[in-house]
Design a protein around this motif. Structure first.
Motif, PDB file in Angstrom:
ATOM      1  N   ASP A 192     -11.945  17.276  29.447  1.00 31.67           N
ATOM      2  CA  ASP A 192     -11.435  16.294  28.479  1.00 31.67           C
ATOM      3  C   ASP A 192     -10.695  15.146  29.174  1.00 31.67           C
ATOM      4  O   ASP A 192     -10.183  14.244  28.511  1.00 31.67           O
ATOM      5  N   ASP A 193     -10.673  15.144  30.493  1.00 31.48           N
ATOM      6  CA  ASP A 193     -10.021  14.060  31.228  1.00 31.48           C
ATOM      7  C   ASP A 193     -11.083  12.993  31.540  1.00 31.48           C
ATOM      8  O   ASP A 193     -11.632  12.926  32.635  1.00 31.48           O
ATOM      9  N   PHE A 194     -11.340  12.143  30.527  1.00 37.29           N
ATOM     10  CA  PHE A 194     -12.443  11.174  30.651  1.00 37.29           C
ATOM     11  C   PHE A 194     -12.226  10.193  31.800  1.00 37.29           C
ATOM     12  O   PHE A 194     -13.163   9.794  32.474  1.00 37.29           O
ATOM     13  N   ALA A 195     -10.960   9.798  32.020  1.00 36.25           N
ATOM     14  CA  ALA A 195     -10.682   8.797  33.065  1.00 36.25           C
ATOM     15  C   ALA A 195     -11.021   9.381  34.435  1.00 36.25           C
ATOM     16  O   ALA A 195     -11.730   8.752  35.243  1.00 36.25           O
ATOM     17  N   ALA A 196     -10.535  10.589  34.698  1.00 33.74           N
ATOM     18  CA  ALA A 196     -10.803  11.223  35.995  1.00 33.74           C
ATOM     19  C   ALA A 196     -12.301  11.483  36.163  1.00 33.74           C
ATOM     20  O   ALA A 196     -12.867  11.325  37.253  1.00 33.74           O
ATOM     21  N   MET A 197     -12.941  11.839  35.063  1.00 29.50           N
ATOM     22  CA  MET A 197     -14.383  12.124  35.121  1.00 29.50           C
ATOM     23  C   MET A 197     -15.150  10.840  35.475  1.00 29.50           C
ATOM     24  O   MET A 197     -16.059  10.867  36.309  1.00 29.50           O
ATOM     25  N   SER A 198     -14.781   9.727  34.862  1.00 31.52           N
ATOM     26  CA  SER A 198     -15.453   8.451  35.154  1.00 31.52           C
ATOM     27  C   SER A 198     -15.273   8.065  36.619  1.00 31.52           C
ATOM     28  O   SER A 198     -16.228   7.645  37.283  1.00 31.52           O
TER      29      SER A 198
ATOM     30  N   HIS B 274     -19.072   8.629  26.279  1.00 28.70           N
ATOM     31  CA  HIS B 274     -18.260   7.944  27.286  1.00 28.70           C
ATOM     32  C   HIS B 274     -19.057   7.717  28.578  1.00 28.70           C
ATOM     33  O   HIS B 274     -19.107   6.607  29.100  1.00 28.70           O
ATOM     34  N   LEU B 275     -19.700   8.768  29.064  1.00 25.38           N
ATOM     35  CA  LEU B 275     -20.414   8.649  30.346  1.00 25.38           C
ATOM     36  C   LEU B 275     -21.659   7.778  30.211  1.00 25.38           C
ATOM     37  O   LEU B 275     -21.989   7.002  31.109  1.00 25.38           O
ATOM     38  N   LYS B 276     -22.340   7.890  29.088  1.00 23.37           N
ATOM     39  CA  LYS B 276     -23.519   7.034  28.871  1.00 23.37           C
ATOM     40  C   LYS B 276     -23.095   5.573  28.843  1.00 23.37           C
ATOM     41  O   LYS B 276     -23.827   4.696  29.295  1.00 23.37           O
ATOM     42  N   GLY B 277     -21.896   5.336  28.325  1.00 20.05           N
ATOM     43  CA  GLY B 277     -21.344   3.982  28.307  1.00 20.05           C
ATOM     44  C   GLY B 277     -21.181   3.407  29.707  1.00 20.05           C
ATOM     45  O   GLY B 277     -21.189   2.193  29.899  1.00 20.05           O
ATOM     46  N   LEU B 278     -21.056   4.296  30.702  1.00 22.28           N
ATOM     47  CA  LEU B 278     -20.933   3.836  32.096  1.00 22.28           C
ATOM     48  C   LEU B 278     -22.305   3.665  32.740  1.00 22.28           C
ATOM     49  O   LEU B 278     -22.413   3.325  33.912  1.00 22.28           O
ATOM     50  N   GLY B 279     -23.352   3.995  31.987  1.00 24.32           N
ATOM     51  CA  GLY B 279     -24.703   3.845  32.525  1.00 24.32           C
ATOM     52  C   GLY B 279     -25.213   5.075  33.263  1.00 24.32           C
ATOM     53  O   GLY B 279     -26.204   5.007  33.989  1.00 24.32           O
ATOM     54  N   VAL B 280     -24.547   6.218  33.074  1.00 20.53           N
ATOM     55  CA  VAL B 280     -24.972   7.453  33.751  1.00 20.53           C
ATOM     56  C   VAL B 280     -25.877   8.245  32.811  1.00 20.53           C
ATOM     57  O   VAL B 280     -25.653   8.254  31.597  1.00 20.53           O
ATOM     58  N   SER B 281     -26.897   8.917  33.358  1.00 17.86           N
ATOM     59  CA  SER B 281     -27.719   9.804  32.535  1.00 17.86           C
ATOM     60  C   SER B 281     -26.919  11.051  32.212  1.00 17.86           C
ATOM     61  O   SER B 281     -26.296  11.639  33.108  1.00 17.86           O
ATOM     62  N   VAL B 282     -26.950  11.463  30.951  1.00 17.10           N
ATOM     63  CA  VAL B 282     -26.205  12.658  30.542  1.00 17.10           C
ATOM     64  C   VAL B 282     -27.132  13.579  29.775  1.00 17.10           C
ATOM     65  O   VAL B 282     -27.799  13.144  28.828  1.00 17.10           O
TER      66      VAL B 282
END
Ligand code: AMP
Ligand code: GLY
Length: 429
Positions: free
Chosen positions: A49-55, A81-89
């Motif tokens: 749940d730590d989205f910032a650290a995960m990004s 959130h991660l898809k928003g960064l352009g990563v495949s999830v």
């Protein structure tokens, strides 16, 4: 490819173990992982749940694909959130994860799309729920379900009105699961045998995995309280071809099409928990991820490359992907800490792990373990999942239990009948 798996249980160890076999995977990471996983992947101490650290981690390690193991991060929007960064999830967006995170959403969705399931009613007012339970309309046994996620503890199969009242009291009035108890579903209790039917989907194409069966109760013959799962097996005749076709047509296809039509396309792994009844297969629940321990028996039967499958799914080209499955059987026996699913203590030294994995077809997946110097020690309720693949169910069971006999830790307990249901009678007979 550089892949990050999110989670820390036996399911995630199995994903890592399978991805390790692929020559296409150049780097494997797990957050947060466990002691067994750390032998095959680099573990990062990041909570899901730590989205910032995960990004930050995903950027720094140039991750191409994130596979989300458990439901909780999906329910709070980690995939969005991660898809928003352009990563495949690999895992659905928050809106599509409602199929698991809200029982009310799932039941109403099934009603809208004519998907076969138990009759139900939704209550937001505990007084009305109590009144219904006391009325002549209520038929016992009956099932009471908290609307939201409750770590598998929010479902009560009540034999009497008194038991059902206690469940409503705990969920809605005492708020044992917090806001998960804002609303409840009360539903008809179904009779039959359960099956887990899990598919991969890119939102259009459905690629079924082999079916599996969980063993939720703590003791042999399904006695005692429910657990997170004491073992599983997978064979081709859990459903058989006809029943499987019916499930795809009446359950899976309407879910995938319905979610897309409603503006919440579902991409990832869809798990239908089914009760095989005299009225045909009815849906007990949906999960939006692999099952645990079902994953431990499904992936060992996948002969083709999991990273290719995941990549095809995320790129929306599952239609052209062929998965190859072993036509034999797999069995996973969970070894649990003394006292589980009640209270237990950790730190017990585990012996025999290397010997147990010597036989061909055997793999030991870690769930609650920790490294203490050179040794592995217990660190959770479900400690290990001892898994064997063989040409048929009886020989897979034998192989799994031979491996179990080589492992020891103080207080260890396990079921001795994992797979036995499959030997007795085909579920659809
Ligand atoms: P769920 O999380 O909704 O699958 O519920 C957990 C477990 O409760 C299921 O795996 C079943 O064993 C049981 N269960 C749930 N709904 C029903 C039902 N309508 N009838 C009988 N058993 C149920
Ligand atoms: N084995 C049941 C689940 O994963 O929810």
């Amino acid at each position: 490819m550089r892949i990050l798996v999110i989670g820390s249980g036996g399911r995630e160890h199995t994903l890592i173990w399978k991805l390790r076999q692929s020559p296409r995977v150049r780097a494997l990471f797990c957050a947060p992982g466990n002691a067994g996983i750390s032998r095959s992947a680099r573990c990062a101490p990041i909570q899901p749940d730590d989205f910032a650290a995960m990004s930050d981690f995903v950027r720094k390690e140039r991750i191409d694909l994130v596979i989300v193991g458990p439901e909780a991060p999906l329910a709070i929007g980690l995939a969005d959130h991660l898809k928003g960064l352009g990563v495949s999830v690999l895992g659905p967006m928050r809106n599509a994860a409602r199929l698991e995170s809200s029982k009310v959403f799932a039941k109403d969705f099934m009603a809208r799309h004519g998907i076969p399931t138990a009759d139900y009613a939704v209550y937001q007012d505990s007084k009305k729920a109590f009144a219904f339970l006391d009325s002549s309309e209520a038929r016992y046994p009956i099932v009471v379900k908290a609307d939201g996620l409750a770590a598998g503890k929010g479902v009560v199969v009540a034999r009497t009105a008194a038991e059902a009242r206690t469940a409503v009291q705990r969920i809605m009035v005492d708020r044992e699961f917090g806001s998960a108890g804002d609303r409840i579903v009360i539903e008809e209790c179904l009779q039959g045998i359960e099956a887990s039917y899990i598919v991969f989907t890119d939102g259009e194409t459905i690629l079924p995995a082999v079916a599996a069966r969980d063993h939720k109760a703590v003791y042999d013959n399904d006695a005692g309280p429910n657990t997170g799962g004491m073992g599983a097996y997978s064979t081709d005749d859990i459903l058989g071809p006809e029943l499987e076709q019916g499930v795809v047509e009446k359950v899976i296809r309407p879910v995938i099409d319905g979610m897309r039509e409603e503006g919440s396309p579902f991409q990832g792994i869809l798990y239908a928990g089914l009760m095989l009844t005299s009225r045909g297969p009815l849906v007990l629940e949906f999960n939006v991820r692999m099952g645990d321990p079902e994953c431990q028996v499904i992936l060992p039967r996948l002969e083709s490359d999991l990273s290719e499958l995941c990549e095809a799914l995320c790129q929306g080209r599952l239609k052209n992907h062929r998965a190859v499955w072993n036509r034999g059987a797999a069995v996973c026996v969970v070894l649990a800490s003394g006292g589980y699913p009640g209270s237990y203590s950790g730190g017990k030294v585990i012996s025999g792990l290397e010997m147990a994995e010597e036989d061909r077809g055997v793999a030991v997946f870690h769930a609650g373990t920790r490294q203490d110097g050179e040794k592995f020690v217990t660190d959770g309720g479900r400690v290990l999942g001892v898994t064997a693949v063989n040409q048929d169910l009886a020989s897979a069971m034998m192989l799994a239990y031979e491996a179990v006999n080589k492992i020891h830790f103080e207080g260890m307990h396990y079921r001795r009948d994992i797979g036995a249901k499959g030997l007795k009678s085909p579920a659809h007979a």
